[in-house]
Design an enzyme around this catalytic site. Sequence first.
Site, mmCIF file in Angstrom:
data_model
loop_
_atom_site.group_PDB
_atom_site.id
_atom_site.type_symbol
_atom_site.label_atom_id
_atom_site.label_comp_id
_atom_site.label_asym_id
_atom_site.label_seq_id
_atom_site.Cartn_x
_atom_site.Cartn_y
_atom_site.Cartn_z
ATOM 1 N N VAL A 52 -20.344 -15.125 4.694
ATOM 2 C CA VAL A 52 -19.552 -14.447 5.530
ATOM 3 C C VAL A 52 -19.297 -16.206 6.235
ATOM 4 C CG1 VAL A 52 -19.302 -13.650 7.985
ATOM 5 C CG2 VAL A 52 -20.705 -12.821 6.897
ATOM 6 N N SER A 53 -20.028 -17.107 6.214
ATOM 7 C CA SER A 53 -19.606 -18.658 6.742
ATOM 8 C C SER A 53 -20.710 -19.577 5.907
ATOM 9 C CB SER A 53 -20.234 -18.238 8.760
ATOM 10 O OG SER A 53 -19.334 -19.749 9.321
ATOM 11 N N SER A 54 -19.532 -20.931 5.859
ATOM 12 C CA SER A 54 -20.195 -21.692 5.838
ATOM 13 C C SER A 54 -19.625 -23.122 5.686
ATOM 14 C CB SER A 54 -19.584 -21.585 3.574
ATOM 15 O OG SER A 54 -18.401 -21.780 3.601
#
Length: 331
Positions: free
Chosen positions: A100-102
Amino acid sequence: MGARAPDRDDPVLAVLAATARAALVRQIEASGAFADDPVWREAFAEVPRHLFVPYYYIGVVGGYERCWGESPDPQARERWLNGAYADVPLATRVRDGELVSSSSQPSLMATMLVELRVADGDRVLEIGTGSGYNAALLAHRLGDDDLVTTVDLEPEITESARQHLAAAGYHPVVVTGDGARGVPERAPFDRIIATCTLPSVPRAWLAQCRPGARILTPMATGLLALTVRDAGHAEGRFLHTPAYFVPLRGEHRAEPETVSLGGVPRSARDHELFRFLLALTRGSRDPQETYAMWEREGAPTRERYGVTLTGDHEWAWLDDPEGPYTWPLPG
């Protein structure tokens, strides 16, 4: 959610963090990323990346394994810290097995920030807050938190980022919302930088830019740099750098279509530049026609491609926006 700075009570980790950060800066510098704007070297040397990734995930067989800065195992904490300063992207949020996010690869972040061509006093909008690290680098470079606005769709992401930013001593404006809509209440902007990939450039961004503003956004495994003429017109080319980012979440997100590559040689299918072109033409050109163009033009590099927005039209092109090779981008 955010966490307290793992090295506040651990002087050994604090020393290791400073050493690891200096090594990362040397590595980025050796890549040449700072060459066109060396002022960014100081930002990367001063902003502590590990405060923005109190935990992250590494891929293992069957899924992900979490690295945690507050692990009771000293060796695990040291591994976490070394990983935080590796020149690699870090998965910071995973949901149902999907990334989802990095936190992006630092050398790529440096390249993008340099290419954004920020000047003192510029108002900057970041699309995709992530860990907050990129917003901190911008705030450090500009020396004024109020000049930086960052937006993300996920409340959990923005709340964590606020905590990470505060722990590092930065307080840019963090907004929870759909990045495709921009942040009109904070406009006008001199620069917009996206840290998520999009199928096309949202018109709302242009409307929130000053004339002459620069937009840098991932698109089709590349980085597109646009110059904004006014609210209805912008044009620019891709940089040579390959770039792979998490897709934008929200109304502007388009699910990739499945295309048949029958008739396209395997050598082309596996070629990184053809895969870039395939992503850029997806839904607009037949893959076989795309391959014929690609072969005829000698496997063009990314810098030969560009995008133009005029009125209600947005199209990509090879070499010339009015040339023989143009195709529409999804609206």
